[in-house]
Design an enzyme around this catalytic site. Structure first.
Site, PDB file in Angstrom:
ATOM      1  N   LYS A  79       0.862  -1.184   0.000  1.00 33.09           N
ATOM      2  CA  LYS A  79       0.000   0.000   0.000  1.00 33.09           C
ATOM      3  C   LYS A  79       0.900   1.236   0.000  1.00 33.09           C
ATOM      4  CE  LYS A  79      -3.909   2.025   2.605  1.00 33.09           C
ATOM      5  NZ  LYS A  79      -4.859   1.808   3.709  1.00 33.09           N
ATOM      6  N   SER A 159      -9.790   2.214   2.644  1.00 33.10           N
ATOM      7  CA  SER A 159      -8.805   2.882   1.822  1.00 33.10           C
ATOM      8  C   SER A 159      -7.869   1.924   1.093  1.00 33.10           C
ATOM      9  CB  SER A 159      -7.975   3.835   2.683  1.00 33.10           C
ATOM     10  OG  SER A 159      -7.235   3.113   3.654  1.00 33.10           O
ATOM     11  N   SER A 183     -10.363  -0.082   6.834  1.00 34.38           N
ATOM     12  CA  SER A 183      -9.690   0.085   5.543  1.00 34.38           C
ATOM     13  C   SER A 183      -9.065  -1.173   4.950  1.00 34.38           C
ATOM     14  CB  SER A 183      -8.607   1.157   5.651  1.00 34.38           C
ATOM     15  OG  SER A 183      -9.202   2.432   5.573  1.00 34.38           O
TER      16      SER A 183
END
Lengths: 493, 484, 95
Positions: A79, A159, A183
């Site tokens: 990420k 996210s 997330s």
């Protein structure tokens, strides 16, 4: 071996160890899949050269009989919230769009040390603020699962939407995610994959761009419970850099995958079934409960009475912390700078330009709830209610071993639907994930069924603090019982 | 009580001090960068200090220990539970956009410092001591239109020590600061060096009519960085406020800067908005829990504090409280004194230290640690007077030579032949010579003019260049006069 | 709670953000509606409940007093948007 990109990590490790495949082959297969699927916009930065170098080094270690990491040769994505030394780390923001960290986050370093191959950095909501990747400065990621018309019109969640989409579409075998209020778990549900937010304090936050320090946790996202267990073992553990990490031994989580949950008490909290709960979500939840019961678990009705307050508490606490954590982006030391005549003008120009609207909204909200005259009414009150939520879980775990609830209130939504939602409406998407974030308890999300339109729906398994073992154990049984082995249609190329 | 006499009556002063002491430690309070002063710009900086993304603070155990030690020096309550809070504001020398401090749960609670002035000894309350991080430094005059930032100091541990508004005169405020400095120096928790900014002081001043029980608005005077400046700032600020009140005006709470050149305070450029620091608990850091064992261990290993030392000087060495407080004002002075008194009369040594030595150091702008006269040598000088080797008068001469050359007094006495003459035969011969040359004076003495004896002694001393033991000379003169 | 024009100006200034009028109005409305939504917390009885600051199981995470970092001036400056002779450069801060 045409479907190298469909393999689970555990399967690939077997093949690598038997020397039936090489890490370079595996990596190349993923790189080529990434190229075909670029329209999904899962990656912000691809690092093919680094990936091939990592893969070659891994193959060499295997060939030479050198000691191997637990994930040696496995291609993964990180990420873009994790700082990676020498590789641009943007937090999907304009503010950090050119930032190249001179240091590596603890978690990505540990994964590197475990022998993984890094394919690149995947998309996220800007500073991890959002549930769709729509707030990313680098554009939205498309969910690899298509709508009824076969169009890529759905969000991957967020996210960690880039991580979820990449894992789901075969653009990596596993990915790091991070979870502040859902997330990891919500995008895992939207994309039909598995992800775990471990106990707060299980993984180091060092080198991860901070959103809300008392809630942020790193976690793995992959295509099976076992893969998550394998990855988490490498990611977790004490770290001298982060005061909040537990100094506990990290167990071999895969050893907990016994397949036997007979006699385990599974709690079903009534507060997660409000009036108007999405019928398909309710159906999958009921199915999951039934499967667990069939496997010999004892189903127990429980109550987590303060559940409905978790969402507003979460937004107050997370935004308060974020407003402070994001003060460092001021144009002085490493971010983009927009000049001004005075220091304050430079700050204002830089920050207003460098942050997207959702980030600004959260900074404003967080600044307000900490400001003089409002601190007690908002922030302190939220912290008090947070304790009540924490106590709810503590009390529940006196009688049950794990709790099973939906991961998200709906299957993946479309951009069109989300574009027109008010901020509060989008926040409601976190309704099932924020309670365990506030309590700090581990929570796994795995796909259990499909919606009427063929979209994955996930359930969460929540456990006691630092009892990821039970979470994985129950998850593994549920995964096998549900038999969810679908992947989105492979991208034609 | 100290008051200022105004047109409308007598005014009293209410003074409180906030003192920032840089903690003596090798590394910074939340990072592993060096805390040393004076390095090239931005070299003692880590990514944590520079507020890079994903960087996290971790508490330096030494800083905790130094705070606890200082807490004992302040006779204060050590808090077993303390925690860190963020103080949020934007400034170029504050990379994180917040300062890590302790608002809600400081590591040290209430205590006091005993302060002795002409008005006697009073206990000045200490409100709290908390641990926080220092900011960096801004340089404004190197590049036109720009400010330059050096983060070397950023993140160095600070103890902020807040007094109660218990002081009532400039002298008391000055003495409080002097005592505080003596305490941290004795404990080795801060070097107390106000010139280098390792100890910095803000002064809160308000005035009120004698007899008033409520407080009037105070001003906070920033960066008053010496004992003398504190006294000057208090005096200026008190008079300024009294003037305003006596001319029908009102004072408001404000922050001012001390101008040490013009000896005045000036308002700081007013910010458009009052600061709202939005303090909240720092989620990156955990509570600091101190055990009884830990606290007790530190207490037992404390060096002697100035207050205890002072008491010992009075009770065991027989010094006056005033002398004792001067000699314990800093540990360099008390160390010097204690070395000098080994085997010597402490009171006499004290007189030499506070008299000739301080006068000399003052004149030559030296500190006691730079003194060319070693403590052992000053003690030895007193010893030479005591055992009659030299007279007090010769001792002053020897002292001058010691200061010039750094030589030991015995060596100087030997080299210059300054030893007192105690050989009665030689003295008697000298007296005989003087008497025979002054028979007229002898006759007058015989006739009852006793005062002339002193004149004769003077002649003897003069002839011997001061080397004759005066007591012996007197005794022998009387004997000779009777024989005449 | 009414998050009005004055409030958003004050809060934006504290956060060093500045918007054109139309953005300001939009953010003001957004925050106002979020604050109305969180009003529901007023209904919770929190009498005697201590605020929960951290769910970390640890306390006393300390490090020893050793110099382990520093001397990275060139790396720091390489990242800085503006610097001169090893200093960060910003618009002049007037005292």
């Amino acid at each position: 071996m045409t479907e190298l990109v469909n393999l689970h990590i555990s399967e690939a490790l077997d093949l690598l160890n038997k020397k039936e495949i090489s890490s370079v082959e595996l990596t190349k297969a993923h790189l080529s899949e990434m190229e075909k699927a670029r329209f999904l916009n899962a990656y912000i930065t691809e690092t093919p050269e680094r990936a091939l170098a990592d893969a070659e080094a891994s193959d060499k270690r295997r060939a030479n009989g050198d000691s191997l990491g637990a994930l040696d040769g496995i291609p993964i994505a990180n990420k873009d919230l994790y700082c990676t030394a020498g590789i641009r780390t943007t937090a999907a923001s304009k503010m950090l769009s050119h930032f190249v960290p001179p240091y590596e986050s603890t978690v990505t370093q540990k994964l590197k040390d475990a022998g993984t191959v890094m394919l690149g950095k995947v998309n996220t909501d800007q500073f991890a603020m959002g549930g769709s990747t729509m707030t990313s400065y680098f554009g939205v990621t498309k969910n690899p699962w298509t709508d009824e018309k076969g169009e890529y019109s759905l969000v991957p969640g967020g996210s960690s939407g880039g991580s979820a989409a990449a894992v789901s579409a075969g653009l990596c075998m596993g990915a790091t995610g991070s979870d502040t209020g859902g997330s990891i778990r919500q995008p895992a549900s939207f994309c039909g994959i598995t992800g775990i937010k471990p106990t707060y304090g299980r993984c180091s936050r060092y080198g991860i761009v901070a959103f809300a320090s008392s809630l942020d946790q790193a976690g793995p996202m992959a295509r099976s419970v076992k893969d998550c267990a394998l990855m988490l073992r490498e990611m977790a553990g004490a770290d001298g850099h982060d005061s909040t990490v537990a100094e506990l031994p990290v167990p071999d989580f895969t050893a907990a995958l016994t397949g036997d949950i007979r006699g385990k008490k599974i709690g079903i909290p009534k507060e997660y079934r409000p009036d108007g709960l999405n019928a398909e979500v309710a159906r999958v939840w009921d199915k999951g409960i039934q499967l667990l019961q069939d496997a010999g678990a004892e189903i127990v009705d429980i109550s987590l009475p303060h559940t409905k307050y978790a969402l507003p508490v979460y937004y107050i606490v997370a935004c308060a912390e974020a407003s402070s954590n994001l003060s460092r982006y001021d144009g002085v030391r490493y971010t983009e700078r927009v000049s001004g005549h005075t220091l304050d003008e430079m700050y204002e120009n830089t920050r207003t330009d460098g942050f997207g609207p959702e980030v600004i909204r959260r900074i404003l909200l967080g600044t307000f709830v900490l400001s003089a005259g409002f601190y007690d009414a908002y922030y302190t009150r939220a912290q008090r209610v947070r304790r009540l939520i924490y106590e709810d879980f503590k009390k529940a775990f006196e009688t049950v071993d794990a709790i099973v609830v939906p991961a998200a209130p709906t299957p993946a939504l479309s951009y069109e639907a989300m574009k027109n939602m008010s901020p509060v409406d989008t926040y409601l998407g976190d309704v099932f994930t924020t309670p365990s974030s506030l309590a700090g308890v581990p929570s796994l999300s795995l796909p259990v069924g499909l919606s009427n339109t063929g979209l994955p729906i996930g359930l969460q398994i929540i456990g006691k603090h630092f009892d990821e073992n039970t979470v994985f154990q129950v998850g593994d049984v549920l995964e096998k019982a549900a038999g969810f082995n679908l992947m989105p249609h492979r991208v034609k190329g | 009580m100290y008051t200022i006499h105004g047109k409308t009556g007598d005014w009293e002063l209410v003074i409180g001090l906030e003192v920032h002491c840089q903690i003596l430690s090798k590394s910074k309070v939340f990072s592993g960068a060096s805390a040393e002063f004076g390095a090239e710009q931005n070299t003692h900086v880590s990514f944590i200090d520079a507020g890079f993304p994903g960087m996290l603070p971790k508490v330096n155990e030494k800083c905790i220990e130094q705070c606890v030690k200082t807490g004992f020096g302040l006779n204060a309550k050590i808090n077993k539970y303390s925690r860190f809070d963020r103080k949020n504001y934007f400034y170029a020398d504050l990379p994180q956009g917040y300062q890590i401090s302790q608002l809600y749960h400081p590591i040290v609670g209430e205590g006091y410092i005993e302060v002795t002035t002409d008005e006697g000894t009073r206990r000045i309350g200490v409100e709290r001591l908390h641990l926080e991080q220092d900011a960096g430094k801004s340089i404004h005059d190197m590049v036109p239109g720009k400010s330059l930032i050096d983060l070397n100091r950023c993140g160095v541990g600070l103890m902020e020590i807040v007094s109660k508004p218990d002081m009532h005169s400039p002298a008391e405020a000055g003495e409080y600061l002097r005592q505080l400095r003596a305490i941290v120096r004795a404990l080795g928790t801060c070097d107390g060096n106000m010139d280098e900014g390792s100890m910095r002081c803000d002064v809160n001043v308000s005035v009120r009519k004698v007899g008033e029980t409520t407080l009037r608005p105070r001003t906070e005077v920033k960066n008053v960085n010496s004992v003398r400046f504190v006294m000057q700032a208090v005096e200026f600020e008190a008079n300024r406020q009294i003037d305003i009140y006596e001319n029908g005006g009102t004072c408001q709470q404000e922050t001012r800067l001390f101008d040490s050149v013009n000896v005045e305070t000036r308002p700081m450029r007013s910010k458009e908005n009052a600061n709202d620091y939005r303090y909240f608990p720092d989620p990156d850091l955990l509570p600091v829990i101190l055990t009884d064992e830990y606290i007790e261990n530190i207490r037992q290993n404390l060096p002697e504090l100035p207050e205890a030392k002072k008491k010992r000087y009075v009770e065991e060495l027989g010094l006056t409280p005033y002398d004792a407080s001067i000699l314990t004002a800093d540990h360099e002075t008390s160390d010097y004194f204690e070395t000098a008194i080994r085997g010597q009369d402490a009171k006499k040594v004290a007189n030499w230290v506070m008299g000739d030595l301080f006068a000399y150091l003052n004149k030559s702008a030296k500190t006691i640690s730079e003194s060319p006269i070693k403590a052992e040598d000053l003690g030895a000088l007193v010893g030479l007077i005591q055992d009659g080797t030299i007279s007090g008068k010769i001792a002053k001469e020897v002292f001058e030579i010691m200061a010039e050359t750094g030589k030991a007094p015995a060596v100087i006495v030997e080299e210059k032949g300054l030893k007192q003459v105690s050989d009665t035969g030689a003295i008697e011969a000298l007296i005989a010579d003087i008497l025979s040359a002054n028979m007229d004076k002898v006759a007058e003495i015989k006739a009852g003019k006793d005062k002339l004896k002193g004149w004769l002694v003077g002649q003897i001393m003069k002839a011997s260049q001061g080397k004759v033991n005066p007591a012996l000379a007197n005794q022998l003169l009387n004997k000779k006069l009777e024989e005449v | 709670m009414s998050f009005n024009e004055q409030t958003i100006k004050t809060i934006a200034n504290l956060a060093r953000l500045k918007f054109p009028k139309e953005d300001e109005a939009k953010f003001m409305a957004d925050i106002d509606s979020i604050l109305n939504w969180v009003e529901q917390l007023k209904g919770v009885d929190v009498t005697g409940i201590e605020p929960l600051v951290s769910v970390s199981p640890r306390e006393n995470a300390i490090r020893s007093d050793v110099v382990t970092e520093g001397n990275i001036q060139s790396e720091l400056m390489a990242n800085a948007p503006e610097s001169v002779q090893g200093f960060y450069e910003v618009p002049r801060m007037v005292e």
